[in-house]
Design an enzyme around this catalytic site. Structure first.
Site, PDB file in Angstrom:
ATOM      1  N   SER A 628       0.850  -1.393   0.046  1.00 52.73           N
ATOM      2  CA  SER A 628      -0.014   0.069   0.010  1.00 52.73           C
ATOM      3  C   SER A 628       0.869   1.342   0.022  1.00 52.73           C
ATOM      4  CB  SER A 628      -0.858   0.016   1.059  1.00 52.73           C
ATOM      5  OG  SER A 628      -2.088   1.013   0.984  1.00 52.73           O
ATOM      6  N   ASP A 703      -8.866  -4.938  -6.531  1.00 53.09           N
ATOM      7  CA  ASP A 703      -8.715  -3.926  -5.332  1.00 53.09           C
ATOM      8  C   ASP A 703      -9.526  -2.700  -5.734  1.00 53.09           C
ATOM      9  OD1 ASP A 703      -7.344  -2.279  -3.584  1.00 53.09           O
ATOM     10  OD2 ASP A 703      -5.380  -2.891  -3.909  1.00 53.09           O
ATOM     11  N   HIS A 735      -7.460  -5.400  -2.063  1.00 56.07           N
ATOM     12  CA  HIS A 735      -6.318  -4.821  -1.219  1.00 56.07           C
ATOM     13  C   HIS A 735      -5.640  -5.800  -0.284  1.00 56.07           C
ATOM     14  CE1 HIS A 735      -3.671  -1.390  -0.750  1.00 56.07           C
ATOM     15  NE2 HIS A 735      -3.946  -1.251   0.235  1.00 56.07           N
TER      16      HIS A 735
END
Length: 763
Positions: A628, A703, A735
């Site tokens: 991330s 995602d 994600h």
């Protein structure tokens, strides 16, 4: 610097910890109970406990404090239907970071303590203490955001974008109208769920007579066409995703009776200061928090779009009229408001409030709200700004440390309970109490050597404390108001029958230390875990980082067995919290303001340079790993310092901040329409071709948080520039790329990549 005395050691006997075992059942960390709660009368402690044969499936258990006996209240497999969740509920679970969990993920006690509302497989059940369960709903649609009213006279939930309410045991009916597909009642909008920590969109008042309900109009929000590429096909979703600089959803608030009658709209715009809010678009604000006080007053917290101002508004529930009670500005001109749940409205009309006004997050008690504009006699830097001033405000905590959670308030005894870091060691968190009237100093209730979290019953008489250390997985226990342990909830002792027992012989201790940041002044904390090393040999480093605002990575708590598995493979585990990370105060976070991808790179470079000075580190074999924001930072670090790192693993990275959402991105970076240069400097795309070190790019192809377009844009840049790289994409995963088989696949892929590029331990 670290204590090097334990760095060199003879390898102990015992099996190596594999990634397959790390993610298998039973959990190698031992039991991990969730959602522990005390019944209203305090007799029962209930919690969700995961199974030995399925670490991600949770059942509801109860501990009778009188008999000292545990019993299973709801078996999720026996009671559940196995029905697939709706897309809306799946996405809500992703927002709550529980997307991988199965079975029971939440529950709520009735006010009389005789029953428990249990959502399961998209439907609702009312469980009794005798083990019985009554089914309340049976529909193909999911009942989202289920809740009992304050006195448990009603059950409420969201279905098909309407709020439904019914008396407990009777059929519920929609109390809000069915409107266009872009209109949702009773749900928090995307950015509230993802970035603001607000997962609900309706709130019951204390006597069950009125409900505050959010109405969200998503029509202004741009559509991201998200192709959720799966193993057997592709589903295309037109997702309303407000990227930075674009329109947000229009959020309104209404107050109504339980049957939907006497509906009034709350005035959330007339009290806006035109210098702090957009006069041309008064709906361009954030509904941050909504709460009912014990006396029936309704309060709203409102943020301006820039997130530099937070208003506390008092609302008349009968008319919807509102007035500003309190205005808080950011703690410095180039800073933002960090939202918090650390506040409470008290029975005497005062309220507790968490603020960073003095440079650190601390607790205040306020009796009356007032604001003023700084005049010519004030600090010139503050002239013309709004400052909070409440003559009857008392600062309850102070110092160069941070209150991390308001745990409870015993109003009868006049005590406040909270968790906080310490000035001496920000890597530990402890439970404290202090006087509600501001007298005296806080008292620590937990023992050193652990980092703690806590919750309390409503009366703040009993503490539920969870603690861990680097050598002890999480333990939880009940304690009295002075911190004295009453009973273990989950001792999780590392005995012979513990799942981690076979690997204890090779468990490696963590070493902690500090280095100077790139500014040469600020202390940065790091953690290093080394394998059992042979004298004279040098070892590769697995450099784990996040680097962004929010999480504190380096703590003295248990980090799970994953890092021990990496160390067992012969790698050094290293992590460092750069400037911009949490729990160190305003001045430590502030350097990220409109400058993401800059100071973090500098500080993490200092970490790599420090590693190269250690005699047991192979300076040519330092591999970066981040997910991330950490994935974004891997890219920025490889671009800034070619050759400094041996390789980089970038998981689900943001590559262009104009592709990420409004509330998060604009908080730190401002509006891309007004400061495009800041966004250009922060982007990971313009300098993509500068990456010369081996790169592994990983992304879930469904995602909905960091949308796959971030990686596809980078892929195109690298291909057009003829830059070699490797990638591993996961069809159907969001994600969160995790699971009992997928997680080992991901981590084995990472280490095959490192091995293929010679980032390996010595022979």
């Amino acid at each position: 610097m670290a204590d090097d005395s334990n760095m060199n050691a003879t390898p102990e006997s015992g099996p190596d910890l594999t990634f397959e075992r790390v993610f298998a059942s039973p959990s190698i960390d031992g039991p991990s109970p969730r959602q522990a709660k005390l019944s209203p009368d305090g007799r029962y402690l209930t919690l969700l406990r995961n199974r030995d044969d399925d670490r991600e499936r949770y059942d509801l258990w109860a501990f009778d404090r009188e008999s000292g006996a545990w019993r299973l209240l709801v078996d999720s497999e026996k009671l559940g239907s196995g029905r697939e969740l709706s897309e809306d509920e799946k996405m809500q679970r992703e927002r709550a970071r529980i997307g991988s969990l199965k079975g029971i993920v939440s529950y709520e006690w009735t006010a009389d303590g005789q029953g428990i509302l249990v959502p399961l497989d998209g439907d609702l059940y009312l469980a009794g203490l005798d083990g019985t369960a009554t089914r309340l709903t049976d529909t193909e649609e999911s009942e989202l955001n289920p809740a009992l009213s304050s006195k448990s006279g009603y059950v409420s939930f969201v279905r098909d974008r309407q709020l439904w309410v019914g008396q407990v045991g009777e059929d519920a009916q929609p109390i809000t109208p069915k409107e266009a597909d872009t209109i949702r009642w009773g749900e928090a909008e995307f950015v509230a769920q993802e970035e603001m920590g607000r997962l609900t969109g309706y709130w019951w008042n204390p006597d069950d007579s009125r409900i505050a309900v959010q109405r969200t109009d998503e029509s202004p929000v741009g559509i991201v066409t998200r192709a959720a590429i799966g193993a057997t096909g592709t589903k295309v979703y037109d997702q309303r995703y407000p990227v930075a600089g674009s329109a947000n959803a229009i959020v309104e608030l209404f107050v109504m009776d339980p049957d939907g009658g006497n509906r009034v709209k709350v005035d959330l715009t007339s009290s806006q200061d035109p210098e702090l809010y957009d006069a041309a678009d008064p709906n361009d604000f954030y509904l941050a928090r909504v709460d009912w006080a014990p006396d029936g007053r309704l309060f709203v917290q409102r943020q301006n779009r820039e997130q530099t101002v937070l208003d506390l508004i008092e609302v008349d529930p009968a008319t919807g009229e509102s007035s500003v009670l309190y205005v808080e500005s950011a703690a410095s001109p180039d800073y933002w408001i960090n939202l918090s749940d650390n506040y409470k409205f008290l029975k005497d009309g005062s309220f507790l409030w968490w603020s960073e006004l003095d440079g650190y997050g601390h607790l205040y008690r306020s009796f009356q709200g007032l604001r003023y504009r700084a005049g010519d006699t004030a600090d010139p830097a503050l002239v013309g700004t709004y400052l909070p001033i409440i003559p009857t405000t008392r600062q309850l905590t102070t110092g160069a440390w941070v209150v991390t959670k308001l745990v409870g308030v015993d109003q009868q005894a006049g005590r406040v309970f909270f968790t906080a870091t310490t000035e001496q060691d920000p890597l530990e968190q402890h439970v404290y109490s202090t006087a509600l009237d501001g007298s005296g100093k806080p008292t620590r209730l937990t023992e050193p050597g652990f980092t703690h979290s806590a919750s309390m019953d409503k009366g703040a008489k009993t503490l539920l404390i969870t603690r861990s250390s680097h050598d002890q997985p999480a333990q939880s226990y009940l304690a009295d108001a002075d911190g004295k342990r009453l009973a273990w909830v989950e001792q999780n002792a590392l005995g012979a029958d513990h799942p981690y027992a076979p690997y204890l012989a090779s468990h490696r201790p963590a070493q902690f230390g500090t280095i100077k940041a790139a500014d040469g002044m600020t202390d940065l904390h790091y953690k290093i875990v080394t394998p059992a090393m042979a004298p004279g040999k040098k070892y590769p480093v697995f450099y784990h980082h996040y680097s962004g605002p929010g999480p504190q990575i380096v703590t003295r708590g248990w980090d799970g067995a994953l890092q021990q598995a990496v160390v067992d493979k012969g790698y050094i585990w290293f992590e460092l919290d750069n400037r911009g990370s949490a729990n160190r105060g305003v001045a430590f976070e502030q350097p990220l303001y409109r400058a993401m991808g800059s100071v973090e790179v500098d500080d993490q470079r200092a970490g790599a340079e420090f590693l190269k000075t250690l005699p047991y580190v192979d300076g040519d074999k330092i591999a970066l790993y981040g997910w991330s924001y950490g994935g974004y930072m891997t890219l920025k670090q490889l671009q800034a310092d070619p050759g400094l790192y041996a390789a980089g693993i970038s998981g689900a990275p943001v590559t262009k901040w104009e592709l990420y959402d409004t509330h998060y991105t604009e908080r730190y970076m401002g509006d891309p329409n007004t400061v495009p240069e800041a966004y250009q400097a922060a982007s990971a795309l313009p300098d993509a071709a500068k990456m010369t070190d081996p790169l592994l790019l990983i992304h879930g192809m469904a995602d909905d948080n960091v949308v796959f377009e971030n990686s596809s844009a980078l892929i195109a840049q690298l291909q057009e520039a003829n830059v070699p790289f490797e990638m591993m994409l996961y069809p159907g995963y969001t994600h969160r790329v995790s699971g009992e088989n997928i997680s080992p696949h991901l981590w084995n892929t990472i280490f095959r990549f490192l091995e293929s590029h010679g980032v390996t331990p010595p022979e």
